[in-house]
Scaffold this active site. Structure first.
Site, PDB file in Angstrom:
ATOM      1  N   ASP A  96       0.823  -1.215   0.000  1.00  0.00           N
ATOM      2  CA  ASP A  96       0.000   0.000   0.000  1.00  0.00           C
ATOM      3  C   ASP A  96       0.859   1.268   0.000  1.00  0.00           C
ATOM      4  O   ASP A  96       0.703   2.131   0.869  1.00  0.00           O
ATOM      5  CB  ASP A  96      -0.934   0.016   1.211  1.00  0.00           C
ATOM      6  CG  ASP A  96      -1.686  -1.285   1.389  1.00  0.00           C
ATOM      7  OD1 ASP A  96      -2.131  -1.848   0.381  1.00  0.00           O
ATOM      8  OD2 ASP A  96      -1.812  -1.748   2.541  1.00  0.00           O
ATOM      9  N   GLU A 110     -11.582   1.185  -2.179  1.00  0.00           N
ATOM     10  CA  GLU A 110     -10.799   1.403  -0.959  1.00  0.00           C
ATOM     11  C   GLU A 110      -9.574   2.255  -1.295  1.00  0.00           C
ATOM     12  O   GLU A 110      -9.445   2.789  -2.391  1.00  0.00           O
ATOM     13  CB  GLU A 110     -10.351   0.049  -0.370  1.00  0.00           C
ATOM     14  CG  GLU A 110      -9.543  -0.784  -1.357  1.00  0.00           C
ATOM     15  CD  GLU A 110      -9.253  -2.179  -0.850  1.00  0.00           C
ATOM     16  OE1 GLU A 110      -9.458  -2.426   0.350  1.00  0.00           O
ATOM     17  OE2 GLU A 110      -8.805  -3.008  -1.651  1.00  0.00           O
TER      18      GLU A 110
END
Length: 538
Positions: A36, A205
């Site tokens: 991420d 997301e």
């Protein structure tokens, strides 16, 4: 070598840096589990952080001046909070999808802990000192938080996603007005993007919030980590309405699920996007894509919306070849920045001393037969490049049942090392546990280890297939041990390399083990025309 920033020679370059040395680079630029990623530029420097989940220290900080050659310079989070929740391993919990920003002459990192809420830390310099975590919104399922300070209006905003496992909600982005000092929120929040209303979209997301050309932009992925795509949303007002577009997807490449990362620009006006690719046991590796703004005002990422394998480097000054450190001589008993504990550390786990070598206590534990449950495993990321991992081990503990070793740790695990027997002798042992095993089993027959010393080796081949071997120093050289072990990730975390010492429950000090000369060496590779590495399987 110590585990500090590592400048690599041309001989090392094929394995440890994406820089091809001819003005081009190959993806991934970070071939390990830097999950991420988010990045930003401050002056001539680029910084990147990534998810660290339940490991400590957390929030790794990487530095580059060309977006290709990176070094690990520290961590922003020394201990996870609430501290009581992370005394034991919580491998898939903790720090999810941080956002790195620079505002008001300070660095800021916001993240969501799915079990506790949204936190932030900040510092005057990238190397700190960083504040303790400040909880700005409590709640379950609050993840992937990103702030924005709007220089035009003076307003501050925050966007975040949702984890259905904790909240029952997913596929939505919620926006807030935020206090300009980042200490709290000014409203209850509003649904600003509903993925259920976009045909074909699911698992929306990882939002990253920007201002560009008079628009509010949200770069956000959807479709899941292994199969998804990168989306972009824009609106004239922060609270919407937003229009959307897919701006990066797999196409006919072998880069599955390319998404979730950050956009950055260079002084010369180039634009680049860093994102991850899910690679099984190797975790989420980081790719760098060229980006431009199309005539219609939308971003165009990669090769017209699909990932590039090899590309011209950014228009930035040439830098020495570098990569995050792996090797460590543990000078004075200290370990390098690349190492993280599997939970918040406690005093006495590692001892500093006058020589070289990592002295780990054999910590007493009721979970001595399952290293997945041990808080005192010192870990680093499993390289995505085929490699050989070696370390020397001496077991100093006299306690029966005390053991220490080198592990490949994931949902399944395997380790090789030394154990003190009930009769006082030391044995070379190799053990494993599959994903549903409650305790370890022998992977090979134990054998005597005179002198309590051994050299350990793991050869990691294609598909994270691991061959274990040892050298007892008896003149027989390296001997293979057990069957090939296929490393596995946890749910969100790639497999880890680990060093540990442990002993059965009981009273008193159980002794220690000393590790020396930890090395990760590339196995022979051959780059093809597409810039990919190939290697013979183990």
């Amino acid at each position: 070598m110590s585990g500090q920033e590592r400048a690599l020679s041309a001989q090392d370059a094929p394995a440890f840096t994406a820089d091809l040395g001819d003005g081009t680079y190959r993806n991934p630029v970070l071939d390990a589990d830097w999950s991420d990623p988010d990045l930003l530029r401050v002056g001539d420097d680029y910084y990147l952080t990534a998810s660290s989940f339940g490991r400590a220290p957390g929030l790794p900080l990487l530095h580059s001046r060309d977006l290709v050659n990176w070094t690990l310079i520290g961590h922003a989070l020394q201990r996870l909070e609430p501290a009581r929740e992370f005394r034991k391993p919580r491998h898939d919990c903790g720090v999810w999808a941080p956002s790195l920003r620079h505002h008001d002459d300070r660095f800021w990192i916001f993240w969501g802990d799915p079990d506790h809420g949204i936190f932030q830390v900040n510092a005057p310099e990238i190397r700190g000192p960083w504040t303790r975590p400040h909880l700005i919104k409590a709640g379950k399922g609050l993840i992937d938080a990103c702030p924005l300070w709007d220089e035009d209006s003076g307003e501050a905003y925050l966007v975040h996603g949702w984890a259905r496992s904790r909240s029952g909600v997913k596929n939505r982005l919620t926006g807030h007005r935020m206090r300009p000092d980042g200490t709290g929120l000014l409203d209850e929040g509003k649904l600003i993007v509903d993925g259920d209303r976009i045909p074909g979209w699911f698992t929306l997301e990882g939002p990253k919030l920007y201002r560009h050309d008079g628009w509010f932009w949200i770069f956000a992925p959807a479709g899941g980590v292994e199969t998804g795509w990168q989306g972009a949303f824009r609106s004239r007002g922060f609270f919407g309405p937003y229009e959307e577009r897919v701006v990066l997807e797999q196409g006919d490449t072998d880069v599955n699920g390319p998404h979730q990362g950050g956009w950055v620009s260079t002084p010369s006006g180039e634009h680049w996007f860093a994102h991850f690719q899910q690679k099984g046991a190797y975790g989420r590796v980081v790719h760098l894509q060229p980006m431009r703004w199309g005539r219609d005002g939308w971003p165009v990422i990669g090769d017209e919306g699909t990932p590039v394998a090899v590309h011209r480097k950014p228009d930035l000054p040439r830098q020495p070849l570098s990569a995050p450190a792996t090797d460590d001589d543990f000078p004075g008993g200290r370990f390098g920045r690349q190492w993280q504990w599997t939970a918040n550390p406690q005093d006495g786990w590692a001892t500093q001393h006058s020589g070289d070598g990592l002295r780990l206590s054999c910590v007493r534990s009721a979970d001595a037969d399952d290293p997945r449950k041990l808080a005192n495993v010192l870990t680093q990321r499993l390289p995505g490049t085929p490699c050989t991992v070696e370390v020397e081990l001496r077991l100093d503990a006299e306690e029966p049942g005390a053991r220490a070793g080198l592990a490949v740790l994931g949902d399944a695990f395997s380790w090789i090392g030394l154990e003190r027997g009930a009769d006082g002798t030391v044995h070379l042992v190799h053990r494993f546990g599959d994903s549903v095993a409650e305790r370890e089993r022998d992977a090979a027959h134990p054998r005597m280890a005179p002198g309590g010393r051994v050299r350990l080796r793991i050869e990691v081949g294609a598909g994270a297939r691991c061959r274990f071997s040892y050298d007892l120093g008896d003149g027989d050289g390296w001997e293979s041990s057990g069957q090939v072990f296929a490393a596995t990730p946890w749910r969100w975390v790639g497999a880890l390399l680990g060093l540990f010492g442990v002993a059965p429950s009981g009273g008193g000090h159980a002794g220690a083990a000393t590790f020396t000369r930890f090395r990760v060496t590339a196995r022979e590779t051959d780059r093809g025309a597409a810039g990919r590495s190939t290697v013979s399987p183990v």
